[in-house]
Design a protein around this motif. Structure first.
Motif, PDB file in Angstrom:
ATOM      1  N   ALA A 281      19.029 -15.603 -31.205  1.00 50.32           N
ATOM      2  CA  ALA A 281      19.317 -16.541 -30.190  1.00 50.32           C
ATOM      3  C   ALA A 281      18.704 -17.687 -30.432  1.00 50.32           C
ATOM      4  CB  ALA A 281      19.138 -15.593 -28.913  1.00 50.32           C
ATOM      5  N   ALA A 282      17.663 -17.215 -30.647  1.00 47.07           N
ATOM      6  CA  ALA A 282      16.706 -18.657 -30.939  1.00 47.07           C
ATOM      7  C   ALA A 282      17.637 -19.279 -31.994  1.00 47.07           C
ATOM      8  CB  ALA A 282      14.607 -18.217 -31.325  1.00 47.07           C
ATOM      9  N   THR A 283      17.616 -19.245 -32.938  1.00 46.61           N
ATOM     10  CA  THR A 283      17.951 -19.504 -33.752  1.00 46.61           C
ATOM     11  C   THR A 283      19.481 -20.863 -33.477  1.00 46.61           C
ATOM     12  OG1 THR A 283      17.542 -18.470 -35.700  1.00 46.61           O
ATOM     13  CG2 THR A 283      19.205 -19.904 -36.489  1.00 46.61           C
ATOM     14  N   GLU A 284      19.856 -19.968 -33.061  1.00 45.79           N
ATOM     15  CA  GLU A 284      21.508 -20.308 -32.127  1.00 45.79           C
ATOM     16  C   GLU A 284      21.247 -21.458 -31.964  1.00 45.79           C
ATOM     17  OE1 GLU A 284      23.946 -17.767 -30.929  1.00 45.79           O
ATOM     18  OE2 GLU A 284      23.768 -15.882 -32.895  1.00 45.79           O
ATOM     19  N   ALA A 285      20.010 -22.000 -30.922  1.00 45.04           N
ATOM     20  CA  ALA A 285      20.151 -23.103 -30.033  1.00 45.04           C
ATOM     21  C   ALA A 285      19.087 -23.825 -30.756  1.00 45.04           C
ATOM     22  CB  ALA A 285      18.814 -22.596 -28.655  1.00 45.04           C
ATOM     23  N   GLY A 286      18.589 -23.932 -32.146  1.00 41.17           N
ATOM     24  CA  GLY A 286      18.107 -24.758 -32.738  1.00 41.17           C
ATOM     25  C   GLY A 286      16.190 -25.017 -32.147  1.00 41.17           C
ATOM     26  N   VAL A 287      15.783 -23.490 -32.052  1.00 43.07           N
ATOM     27  CA  VAL A 287      14.464 -23.850 -31.454  1.00 43.07           C
ATOM     28  C   VAL A 287      13.985 -22.673 -31.698  1.00 43.07           C
ATOM     29  CG1 VAL A 287      15.179 -25.410 -29.525  1.00 43.07           C
ATOM     30  CG2 VAL A 287      15.116 -22.584 -29.396  1.00 43.07           C
ATOM     31  N   GLU A 288      12.505 -22.361 -32.370  1.00 44.55           N
ATOM     32  CA  GLU A 288      11.503 -21.158 -32.797  1.00 44.55           C
ATOM     33  C   GLU A 288      10.924 -21.169 -31.314  1.00 44.55           C
ATOM     34  OE1 GLU A 288       8.316 -20.234 -36.270  1.00 44.55           O
ATOM     35  OE2 GLU A 288       9.629 -22.091 -36.443  1.00 44.55           O
ATOM     36  N   ILE A 289      10.580 -19.542 -31.373  1.00 50.48           N
ATOM     37  CA  ILE A 289       9.242 -19.106 -30.369  1.00 50.48           C
ATOM     38  C   ILE A 289       8.645 -19.180 -31.386  1.00 50.48           C
ATOM     39  CG2 ILE A 289       8.452 -17.633 -28.910  1.00 50.48           C
ATOM     40  CD1 ILE A 289      11.767 -16.973 -28.450  1.00 50.48           C
ATOM     41  N   THR A 290       7.072 -19.573 -30.166  1.00 48.56           N
ATOM     42  CA  THR A 290       5.993 -20.032 -31.499  1.00 48.56           C
ATOM     43  C   THR A 290       4.726 -18.544 -30.610  1.00 48.56           C
ATOM     44  OG1 THR A 290       5.456 -22.090 -30.513  1.00 48.56           O
ATOM     45  CG2 THR A 290       5.968 -22.178 -32.411  1.00 48.56           C
ATOM     46  N   GLY A 291       5.218 -18.380 -29.357  1.00 47.05           N
ATOM     47  CA  GLY A 291       3.638 -18.008 -28.992  1.00 47.05           C
ATOM     48  C   GLY A 291       4.436 -17.855 -27.012  1.00 47.05           C
ATOM     49  N   PHE A 292       3.843 -16.456 -26.864  1.00 44.26           N
ATOM     50  CA  PHE A 292       4.191 -16.271 -25.046  1.00 44.26           C
ATOM     51  C   PHE A 292       2.767 -15.479 -24.531  1.00 44.26           C
ATOM     52  CE2 PHE A 292       5.261 -11.976 -27.229  1.00 44.26           C
ATOM     53  CZ  PHE A 292       4.765 -11.320 -25.700  1.00 44.26           C
ATOM     54  N   ALA A 293       2.850 -15.455 -23.163  1.00 42.38           N
ATOM     55  CA  ALA A 293       2.363 -14.909 -22.888  1.00 42.38           C
ATOM     56  C   ALA A 293       2.814 -14.101 -21.101  1.00 42.38           C
ATOM     57  CB  ALA A 293       1.034 -15.419 -21.953  1.00 42.38           C
ATOM     58  N   ARG A 294       2.864 -13.180 -20.746  1.00 48.34           N
ATOM     59  CA  ARG A 294       3.016 -12.844 -19.725  1.00 48.34           C
ATOM     60  C   ARG A 294       1.782 -11.309 -18.671  1.00 48.34           C
ATOM     61  NH1 ARG A 294       4.622  -7.173 -17.733  1.00 48.34           N
ATOM     62  NH2 ARG A 294       7.190  -7.093 -17.715  1.00 48.34           N
ATOM     63  N   LEU A 295       2.102 -12.122 -17.966  1.00 49.65           N
ATOM     64  CA  LEU A 295       1.110 -11.696 -17.221  1.00 49.65           C
ATOM     65  C   LEU A 295       1.346 -10.502 -16.349  1.00 49.65           C
ATOM     66  CD1 LEU A 295      -0.905 -13.395 -18.384  1.00 49.65           C
ATOM     67  CD2 LEU A 295      -2.200 -13.682 -16.484  1.00 49.65           C
ATOM     68  N   ALA A 296       1.096  -9.404 -15.594  1.00 56.83           N
ATOM     69  CA  ALA A 296       1.810  -8.597 -14.544  1.00 56.83           C
ATOM     70  C   ALA A 296       0.667  -8.528 -13.196  1.00 56.83           C
ATOM     71  CB  ALA A 296       2.164  -7.996 -14.692  1.00 56.83           C
ATOM     72  N   VAL A 297       0.691  -8.978 -12.030  1.00 53.02           N
ATOM     73  CA  VAL A 297      -0.220  -8.203 -11.279  1.00 53.02           C
ATOM     74  C   VAL A 297      -1.258  -7.084 -11.172  1.00 53.02           C
ATOM     75  CG1 VAL A 297      -1.476  -7.725  -9.265  1.00 53.02           C
ATOM     76  CG2 VAL A 297       0.585  -9.567  -9.470  1.00 53.02           C
ATOM     77  N   GLY A 298      -1.603  -7.146 -11.602  1.00 55.49           N
ATOM     78  CA  GLY A 298      -2.657  -5.208 -11.637  1.00 55.49           C
ATOM     79  C   GLY A 298      -2.547  -4.877 -12.969  1.00 55.49           C
ATOM     80  N   GLU A 299      -2.064  -4.868 -13.576  1.00 53.58           N
ATOM     81  CA  GLU A 299      -2.218  -4.769 -15.341  1.00 53.58           C
ATOM     82  C   GLU A 299      -3.552  -4.518 -15.199  1.00 53.58           C
ATOM     83  OE1 GLU A 299       1.172  -6.819 -17.970  1.00 53.58           O
ATOM     84  OE2 GLU A 299      -0.124  -8.167 -17.706  1.00 53.58           O
ATOM     85  N   GLY A 300      -3.642  -2.856 -16.016  1.00 56.18           N
ATOM     86  CA  GLY A 300      -5.205  -1.967 -16.361  1.00 56.18           C
ATOM     87  C   GLY A 300      -6.087  -2.174 -15.180  1.00 56.18           C
ATOM     88  N   VAL A 301      -5.239  -2.064 -14.087  1.00 56.09           N
ATOM     89  CA  VAL A 301      -6.840  -2.317 -12.764  1.00 56.09           C
ATOM     90  C   VAL A 301      -5.856  -0.933 -12.070  1.00 56.09           C
ATOM     91  CG1 VAL A 301      -7.591  -2.993 -10.831  1.00 56.09           C
ATOM     92  CG2 VAL A 301      -7.322  -4.573 -12.333  1.00 56.09           C
ATOM     93  N   GLU A 302      -6.398   0.137 -12.193  1.00 51.67           N
ATOM     94  CA  GLU A 302      -6.563   1.241 -11.397  1.00 51.67           C
ATOM     95  C   GLU A 302      -7.366   1.209  -9.863  1.00 51.67           C
ATOM     96  OE1 GLU A 302      -5.220   3.802 -12.464  1.00 51.67           O
ATOM     97  OE2 GLU A 302      -4.998   3.304 -14.416  1.00 51.67           O
ATOM     98  N   LYS A 303      -6.300   1.436  -8.813  1.00 50.40           N
ATOM     99  CA  LYS A 303      -6.764   1.146  -7.694  1.00 50.40           C
ATOM    100  C   LYS A 303      -6.639   3.145  -6.898  1.00 50.40           C
ATOM    101  CE  LYS A 303      -4.697  -1.339  -3.738  1.00 50.40           C
ATOM    102  NZ  LYS A 303      -4.290  -1.388  -2.646  1.00 50.40           N
ATOM    103  N   LYS A 304      -7.715   2.823  -6.298  1.00 49.17           N
ATOM    104  CA  LYS A 304      -9.040   4.025  -5.351  1.00 49.17           C
ATOM    105  C   LYS A 304      -7.641   4.822  -4.654  1.00 49.17           C
ATOM    106  CE  LYS A 304     -12.512   6.667  -3.426  1.00 49.17           C
ATOM    107  NZ  LYS A 304     -13.543   6.401  -2.400  1.00 49.17           N
TER     108      LYS A 304
END
Length: 302
Positions: free
Chosen positions: A265-288
């Protein structure tokens, strides 16, 4: 290590395995949760576990973008009620903007100036004013020719439960247009890495061990076992290829058009993805978790 009912419950919720299978897995693995997950997968009793399924922290992800640079931050609160507070949302917005300017790490941002004080001091005042503990937990800086951001489950502009940044190179207008779609895709699919080259070797090795053990065990109990050469040269590589298609962004099927991969899809659009970041609330945090009756009793001093 003693296997408790809470451990069995957690493993069941994480993997979808039955109670007796979860208990046996924990017993066999001496209470090691990650090893028990792999044991269940080897036996074909669970899918790959997502640690995010076990977390329960509240708060917001805030994003901010300027030319060639973007930042995503996470500030946690004790309750979702506070995350809806306009005062808290203003704090997230201000910290995100500060992080965009000076961000190298959480510590650097905490020491930076914000409204005549440090970010850490502003956070402390917000805790006292709102009456709930808050934590500036993490940030991610992403740089590239074009940076596109997206927030999912938005509580306010540029903040929500999931924040995504995508870096692209190519025509800026095209990158902005398709970049938003890629960001939405990332929010939905949560890829582990951009491509195979950037995937943590430890993750790849662990998956290879699981798939090897699973394939050999299935073959050993099959009515028509295959030669080991077929297992090692065909079946295991095939399963690893499927794994990479599931967890690496460029190899995933594009949710907007499943007939092509994200890379196509990126190639068809004439672009290249060079990186990304995804943060979701609470990843890796355990709540008692507390028993509700016990919590009420504690509140009334019983």
């Amino acid at each position: 290590m003693a296997v408790t009912a809470q451990m069995v419950k957690e493993l069941r919720e994480t993997t979808g395995a039955g109670m007796m299978d979860a208990k046996k897995a924990l017993t066999e693995c001496d209470g090691n949760m990650d090893a028990a997950i792999d044991w269940l997968r080897t036996k074909g009793l669970a899918k790959a576990a997502k640690k995010a399924d076990r977390v329960a922290a509240e708060g917001l992800i805030g994003v901010a973008v300027t030319t060639g640079r973007g930042v995503a931050i996470e500030i946690n609160s004790e309750t979702d009620f506070v995350a809806k507070n306009t005062d808290f949302q203003a704090l997230v917005r201000d910290v995100a903007k500060t992080a965009l300017e000076v961000g190298e790490s959480v510590e650097v941002v905490k020491a930076a100036a914000l409204n005549g004080k440090t970010v850490d001091e502003v956070l402390g005042e917000a805790i006292a004013r709102i009456g709930e503990n808050m934590t500036f937990r993490r940030l991610h800086i992403l740089e590239g020719d074009t940076i596109v951001s997206y927030v999912h489950n938005a509580a306010a502009p540029e903040m929500g439960k999931i924040g995504v940044l995508v870096a692209l190179k190519g025509d800026a207008a095209k990158a902005q247009e398709i970049g938003k779609q890629f960001a939405m895709h990332i929010a939905a699919t949560a890829p582990i890495s951009l491509n195979e080259a950037s995937l943590d070797p430890a993750v790849l090795e662990r998956e290879l061990q699981v798939q090897t053990a699973k394939a050999l065990e299935e073959n050993a109990t099959s009515a028509k076992p295959k030669p080991e050469q077929v297992i090692h040269n065909n079946i295991i590589p095939g399963r690893m290829k499927k794994f990479l298609e599931e967890v690496t962004l460029v190899n995933q099927k594009f949710v907007m058009n499943p007939d092509v991969t994200v890379a196509q899809a990126a190639t068809e659009a004439g672009v290249e993805i060079t990186g990304f970041a995804r943060l979701a609330v609470g990843e890796g945090v355990e709540k008692k978790e507390e028993d509700f009756a016990a919590e009420v009793a504690k509140m009334v001093g019983a």
